[in-house]
Design a protein around this motif. Structure first.
Motif, short mmCIF file in Angstrom:
data_model
loop_
_atom_site.label_atom_id
_atom_site.label_comp_id
_atom_site.label_asym_id
_atom_site.label_seq_id
_atom_site.Cartn_x
_atom_site.Cartn_y
_atom_site.Cartn_z
N GLY A 193 0.83 -1.19 0.00
CA GLY A 193 0.00 0.00 0.00
C GLY A 193 0.87 1.23 0.00
O GLY A 193 2.10 1.18 0.11
N ARG A 194 0.22 2.37 -0.13
CA ARG A 194 0.97 3.63 -0.19
C ARG A 194 1.68 3.95 1.12
O ARG A 194 2.76 4.51 1.13
N VAL A 195 1.08 3.59 2.24
CA VAL A 195 1.71 3.88 3.54
C VAL A 195 2.99 3.08 3.71
O VAL A 195 4.03 3.62 4.10
N THR A 196 2.95 1.79 3.38
CA THR A 196 4.16 0.98 3.51
C THR A 196 5.20 1.38 2.45
O THR A 196 6.40 1.33 2.72
N ALA A 197 4.74 1.78 1.27
CA ALA A 197 5.68 2.27 0.25
C ALA A 197 6.33 3.57 0.72
O ALA A 197 7.52 3.80 0.50
N LEU A 198 5.56 4.42 1.40
CA LEU A 198 6.11 5.66 1.94
C LEU A 198 7.15 5.36 3.02
O LEU A 198 8.21 6.01 3.08
N PHE A 199 6.89 4.35 3.84
CA PHE A 199 7.86 3.95 4.86
C PHE A 199 9.16 3.48 4.20
O PHE A 199 10.25 3.86 4.60
N ALA A 200 9.04 2.65 3.14
CA ALA A 200 10.23 2.17 2.42
C ALA A 200 10.97 3.35 1.76
O ALA A 200 12.20 3.39 1.75
#
Length: 151
Positions: A67-74
């Protein structure tokens, strides 16, 4: 939309760099040298291992919860690593709070490879943040091809 291979590149880039900086380098910095560079709380080697654990966690999160949140974390993990490599190469801030003085104004192969891997993670994760991760296709309920053959 960024499809499976784009997401996989972001996950692999994050996971392929368990040591953001090289454990051994041709500039006579050995693993023991990274252990000796320390503050009262952390050594440089411990900090590298911690960043590696966080990067592997970011990759695992992208696999488990895309998702976008986990992609943002990465993206943040990869970006922080890239900024740290560049900053500690060109700027000598000294020791900052619990962080040791990690100034190292030289480039060597392992450091360049580390930076490239982090930048690939940033670009791939950034694409996932901007374009999103495609949802799995869900078929509408109804007779499937096998049920049509059974009639």
């Amino acid at each position: 939309m960024v499809h499976g291979p784009g997401r996989l590149r972001a996950e692999r880039s994050a996971a392929d760099r368990p040591y953001p900086e090289p454990p051994l380098s041709p500039t006579s910095r050995s693993r023991g040298d990274y252990e000796r560079v320390r503050s009262d709380l952390l050594s440089q080697a411990e900090l590298f291992r911690l960043e590696g654990i966080v990067a592997i966690g970011a990759a695992a999160l992208l696999l488990v919860r895309p998702g976008r949140v986990t992609a943002l974390f990465a993206l943040l993990v990869g970006g922080a690593g890239a900024v740290a490599v560049l900053a500690y190469t060109y700027v000598d801030p000294g020791a900052l709070g619990p962080l040791p003085d990690m100034y190292e104004p030289v480039w060597f192969l392992e450091k360049v490879v580390s930076l490239i891997a982090q930048l690939i993670a940033v670009v791939a994760a950034g694409a996932l943040v901007v374009r999103g991760i495609p949802a799995r296709s869900h078929r509408a309920p109804g007779p499937g091809p096998v049920s049509r053959l059974v009639r």
